[in-house]
Every structure is written in structure tokens, then in C-alpha cells.
Design an enzyme around this catalytic site. Structure first.
Site, PDB file in Angstrom:
ATOM      1  NE  ARG A   1      21.462  32.629  23.453  1.00  0.00           N
ATOM      2  CZ  ARG A   1      20.810  33.362  24.102  1.00  0.00           C
ATOM      3  NH1 ARG A   1      20.174  32.771  25.166  1.00  0.00           N
ATOM      4  NH2 ARG A   1      20.200  34.125  23.433  1.00  0.00           N
TER       5      ARG A   1
ATOM      6  CE  LYS B   1      20.929  38.931  17.295  1.00  0.00           C
ATOM      7  NZ  LYS B   1      21.303  38.846  18.357  1.00  0.00           N
TER       8      LYS B   1
ATOM      9  NE  ARG C   1      15.519  37.263  25.473  1.00  0.00           N
ATOM     10  CZ  ARG C   1      16.449  37.270  24.501  1.00  0.00           C
ATOM     11  NH1 ARG C   1      16.576  38.246  23.799  1.00  0.00           N
ATOM     12  NH2 ARG C   1      17.416  36.289  24.682  1.00  0.00           N
TER      13      ARG C   1
ATOM     14  NE  ARG D   1      15.386  33.340  23.406  1.00  0.00           N
ATOM     15  CZ  ARG D   1      16.167  33.810  22.507  1.00  0.00           C
ATOM     16  NH1 ARG D   1      15.717  34.907  21.833  1.00  0.00           N
ATOM     17  NH2 ARG D   1      17.232  33.430  22.161  1.00  0.00           N
TER      18      ARG D   1
ATOM     19  NE  ARG E   1      23.221  32.837  15.840  1.00  0.00           N
ATOM     20  CZ  ARG E   1      22.004  33.503  16.405  1.00  0.00           C
ATOM     21  NH1 ARG E   1      21.243  34.205  15.715  1.00  0.00           N
ATOM     22  NH2 ARG E   1      22.122  33.638  17.569  1.00  0.00           N
TER      23      ARG E   1
HETATM   24  P1  AP5 Z   1      16.777  41.558  22.419  1.00  0.00           P
HETATM   25  O1  AP5 Z   1      16.284  42.697  21.544  1.00  0.00           O
HETATM   26  O2  AP5 Z   1      15.704  40.358  22.693  1.00  0.00           O
HETATM   27  O3  AP5 Z   1      18.146  40.960  22.204  1.00  0.00           O
HETATM   28  P2  AP5 Z   1      18.565  40.111  20.687  1.00  0.00           P
HETATM   29  O4  AP5 Z   1      19.942  40.787  20.261  1.00  0.00           O
HETATM   30  O5  AP5 Z   1      17.384  39.768  19.766  1.00  0.00           O
HETATM   31  O6  AP5 Z   1      19.072  38.861  21.578  1.00  0.00           O
HETATM   32  P3  AP5 Z   1      18.662  37.319  21.380  1.00  0.00           P
HETATM   33  O7  AP5 Z   1      19.020  36.591  22.682  1.00  0.00           O
HETATM   34  O8  AP5 Z   1      17.567  37.100  20.726  1.00  0.00           O
HETATM   35  O9  AP5 Z   1      19.962  36.842  20.088  1.00  0.00           O
HETATM   36  P4  AP5 Z   1      20.191  35.620  19.928  1.00  0.00           P
HETATM   37  O10 AP5 Z   1      21.363  35.763  18.741  1.00  0.00           O
HETATM   38  O11 AP5 Z   1      21.090  34.863  20.793  1.00  0.00           O
HETATM   39  O12 AP5 Z   1      19.134  34.585  19.614  1.00  0.00           O
HETATM   40  P5  AP5 Z   1      18.092  33.974  18.473  1.00  0.00           P
HETATM   41  O13 AP5 Z   1      16.965  33.979  18.789  1.00  0.00           O
HETATM   42  O14 AP5 Z   1      18.802  34.810  17.401  1.00  0.00           O
HETATM   43  O15 AP5 Z   1      17.236  42.514  23.912  1.00  0.00           O
HETATM   44  C1  AP5 Z   1      17.539  41.328  24.949  1.00  0.00           C
HETATM   45  C2  AP5 Z   1      16.971  42.009  26.155  1.00  0.00           C
HETATM   46  O16 AP5 Z   1      17.586  43.311  26.512  1.00  0.00           O
HETATM   47  C3  AP5 Z   1      15.454  42.453  26.211  1.00  0.00           C
HETATM   48  O17 AP5 Z   1      14.891  42.215  27.402  1.00  0.00           O
HETATM   49  C4  AP5 Z   1      15.385  43.970  25.884  1.00  0.00           C
HETATM   50  O18 AP5 Z   1      14.279  44.346  26.776  1.00  0.00           O
HETATM   51  C5  AP5 Z   1      16.891  44.635  26.538  1.00  0.00           C
HETATM   52  N1  AP5 Z   1      17.299  45.682  25.744  1.00  0.00           N
HETATM   53  C6  AP5 Z   1      17.287  45.406  24.284  1.00  0.00           C
HETATM   54  N2  AP5 Z   1      17.972  46.729  23.903  1.00  0.00           N
HETATM   55  C7  AP5 Z   1      18.401  47.397  25.176  1.00  0.00           C
HETATM   56  C8  AP5 Z   1      19.226  48.485  25.360  1.00  0.00           C
HETATM   57  N3  AP5 Z   1      19.415  49.437  24.426  1.00  0.00           N
HETATM   58  N4  AP5 Z   1      19.403  48.907  26.831  1.00  0.00           N
HETATM   59  C9  AP5 Z   1      19.068  48.020  27.714  1.00  0.00           C
HETATM   60  N5  AP5 Z   1      18.187  46.955  27.636  1.00  0.00           N
HETATM   61  C10 AP5 Z   1      17.970  46.510  26.402  1.00  0.00           C
HETATM   62  O19 AP5 Z   1      18.899  32.458  18.350  1.00  0.00           O
HETATM   63  C11 AP5 Z   1      18.953  31.535  19.208  1.00  0.00           C
HETATM   64  C12 AP5 Z   1      19.298  30.305  19.063  1.00  0.00           C
HETATM   65  O20 AP5 Z   1      18.917  29.835  17.762  1.00  0.00           O
HETATM   66  C13 AP5 Z   1      20.753  30.320  18.810  1.00  0.00           C
HETATM   67  O21 AP5 Z   1      21.559  30.300  20.140  1.00  0.00           O
HETATM   68  C14 AP5 Z   1      20.853  29.138  17.910  1.00  0.00           C
HETATM   69  O22 AP5 Z   1      21.159  27.901  18.610  1.00  0.00           O
HETATM   70  C15 AP5 Z   1      19.836  29.089  17.104  1.00  0.00           C
HETATM   71  N6  AP5 Z   1      20.201  30.093  15.837  1.00  0.00           N
HETATM   72  C16 AP5 Z   1      19.488  31.229  15.427  1.00  0.00           C
HETATM   73  N7  AP5 Z   1      19.828  31.662  14.386  1.00  0.00           N
HETATM   74  C17 AP5 Z   1      20.759  30.708  13.729  1.00  0.00           C
HETATM   75  C18 AP5 Z   1      21.370  30.778  12.572  1.00  0.00           C
HETATM   76  N8  AP5 Z   1      21.459  31.772  11.677  1.00  0.00           N
HETATM   77  N9  AP5 Z   1      22.409  29.874  12.524  1.00  0.00           N
HETATM   78  C19 AP5 Z   1      22.365  28.813  13.454  1.00  0.00           C
HETATM   79  N10 AP5 Z   1      21.725  28.856  14.562  1.00  0.00           N
HETATM   80  C20 AP5 Z   1      20.895  30.008  14.759  1.00  0.00           C
HETATM   81 MG    MG Z   2      16.413  38.181  19.257  1.00  0.00          MG
END
Ligand code: AP5
Ligand code: MG
Ligand code: ZN
Length: 214
Positions: free
Chosen positions: A172, A13, A127, A161, A88
Site C-alpha cells: 500500500r 485520515k 489498528r 482490516r 488517489r
Molecule cells: P487511521 O485514521 O485509521 O488512518 P488512515 O489515514 O485512515 O489510514 P488507512 O489505512 O485507512 O488509509 P488507506 O488510505 O490505506 O486505506 P483506505 O481505506 O483509504 O489511523 C491509523 C491508526 O493510527 C489508527 O489505529 C489510529 O488510532 C492511529 N492514529 C491516528 N492518528 C494518530 C496519531 N496522530 N498518533 C498516533 N496514532 C494515530 O483504502 C484501502 C484500500 O481501498 C486501498 O489500498 C485501495 O485498494 C482501495 N481504495 C480506497 N480508495 C481508493 C481510491 N480512491 N482509488 C483506488 N483504490 C482505492
Molecule cells: Mg482510513
């Protein structure tokens, strides 16, 4: 243009949102990034958030909803935004519906990035991010052209992270399966859900997204 990128942790994402920001002149609204900024500020609320996030649990709906409601009012959101990591939970999706309805606005697209669960752990544990400009990288899948130097800004400082370890990733993924995956149905029922193959390589996923967005 207003869109939601749905997908599991590690689905890509953030990677794709950054590319779409540049291509369409709209802003990425990542609730995860906003929460990490609060943690980094060292505030009392940041300390509470840190514990929740490092356990792989979700932060309360009320906090997230009010955070997004005030963020979308800012000037840089006028041209549109990409919601990354929000909504979410079903409660968040319903709050977003109401928020948009009250303003007489609507979402343009809701796109789910579908990735096999086995690949997610590998993506997340490999990552890292440029500490200066936020550009994302991966130990195997997205290396900088010159090792140790950010392609975008030339910095040599990178960070990982705190929640990107295998144990936290597993919890997660449980939160995702139980609380977030069901919201795809919310948008499917409205006839809005589109999907892309998130297993494809990064450029190919961007192409699939651009095909949908036009
Ligand atoms: P990347 O693009 O970084 O993945 P992402 O989908 O953004 O994954 P996240 O881990 O950021 O998602 P998340 O939902 O767990 O975390 P968030 O910060 O939202 O890609 C990942 C890796 O893969 C990278 O190294 C990239 O280079 C590689 N890659 C990408 N595409 C690829 C491809 N096609 N092929 C190969 N490699 C690839 O949330 C963190 C925490 O915050 C949550 O756990 C929760 O505690 C809290 N939180 C956030 N939002 C909310 C909400 N709305 N409600 C409640 N709690 C929340
Ligand atoms: Mg992300
Ligand atoms: Zn950089």
C-alpha cells in the site's frame, strides 16, 4: 464545506475525518469504507475488490469516480463532505475538478497530513475498529477507557482490516508513493495545498485542522 484529507495509509485520515464530521456537521466520504462495504456484501464485484485491496493495489479509477459521483448527490452531502482516500491518482483528481466545475462548486480546503513512513506501519498494524459503530482504536495509541469496551457505543465486538498486515501495508505504501503522493503537486500548483503535522498526537492534529477550517 468541502475538503480533502490527503495522506499516506495510516496517516490518520479516518480518525480525523470522524472528529470533523461531528465538529462541522459534514459527512466523511471514505472510498476505502465504501469498498469494504461492497466486499462485505459478498457481491461478485466485492470478490474482485477484495483481491485487489488485499494485494495493496488501487482499484480502477472508473469504478471509484462513478462511486463518488453518485455518493455526493445524496442528501447528507448537502452541507458538505470530507473526502478521505479520494482522490488517489492524478486521473481521480482531474475527474473531481471536472465534477465540481460542472456543478459550479469548489473545494474549500485540501489538507495533507504528513507522517514519517516508519510510524505508518506501526499505526496500521495496531489498528482495530468497533464492529458495531466503527469507532477506531489502536493497541498503543488510542485504547478504549475500559479495556474491551467501545467508548462510544459500549460494544465488546472489534474487528481488524484484512489489509492491515505488514506485507500488505508495504505494498500500500508503494502504491501511495507512486500513484497518490504526486497529487499533492496537483493541488500545490493551484495554490490550495495546506499541511498539518500528522506526527503530533491525535488531539493536537485535530486542533491544527480546526485552526485551518475555522
Ligand atoms: P487511521 O485514521 O485509521 O488512518 P488512515 O489515514 O485512515 O489510514 P488507512 O489505512 O485507512 O488509509 P488507506 O488510505 O490505506 O486505506 P483506505 O481505506 O483509504 O489511523 C491509523 C491508526 O493510527 C489508527 O489505529 C489510529 O488510532 C492511529 N492514529 C491516528 N492518528 C494518530 C496519531 N496522530 N498518533 C498516533 N496514532 C494515530 O483504502 C484501502 C484500500 O481501498 C486501498 O489500498 C485501495 O485498494 C482501495 N481504495 C480506497 N480508495 C481508493 C481510491 N480512491 N482509488 C483506488 N483504490 C482505492
Ligand atoms: Mg482510513
Ligand atoms: Zn462502538
Amino acid at each position: 464545506m468541502k475538503l480533502i484529507l490527503l495522506g499516506a495509509p495510516g496517516a490518520g485520515k479516518g480518525t480525523q475525518a470522524k472528529r470533523l464530521e461531528e465538529a462541522y456537521g459534514i459527512v466523511q466520504l471514505s472510498t476505502g469504507d465504501m469498498l469494504r462495504a461492497e466486499v462485505a456484501s459478498g457481491s461478485d464485484i466485492g470478490k474482485e475488490l477484495k483481491a485487489v485491496m488485499e494485494a495493496g493495489n488501487l482499484v480502477t479509477d472508473d469504478l471509484i469516480i462513478s462511486m463518488i459521483a453518485s455518493r455526493v448527490e445524496q442528501d447528507d452531502c448537502k452541507k458538505g463532505y470530507i473526502l478521505d482516500g479520494f482522490p488517489r491518482t492524478t486521473a481521480q483528481a482531474e475527474a473531481l475538478d471536472k465534477m465540481l466545475e460542472d456543478k459550479g462548486q469548489k473545494l474549500d480546503e485540501v489538507i495533507e497530513m504528513v507522517v514519517d513512513e516508519d510510524a505508518l506501519v506501526e499505526r496500521i498494524t495496531g489498528r482495530y475498529t468497533c464492529a458495531d459503530c466503527g469507532q477506531g482504536y489502536h493497541d498503543s495509541f488510542q485504547k478504549p477507557a475500559k479495556e474491551g469496551v467501545c467508548d462510544k457505543c459500549g460494544s465488546g465486538e472489534f474487528s481488524r482490516r484484512a489489509d492491515d498486515n505488514e506485507e500488505t501495508v508495504r505494498s500500500r505504501l508503494v502504491s501511495y508513493r507512486e500513484q497518490t503522493a504526486p497529487i499533492a503537486e496537483h493541488y500545490k500548483a493551484k495554490g490550495m495545498l495546506k499541511t498539518v503535522d500528522g506526527m503530533a498526537d491525535i488531539d493536537e492534529v485535530t486542533n491544527q485542522l480546526k485552526k485551518i477550517l475555522g
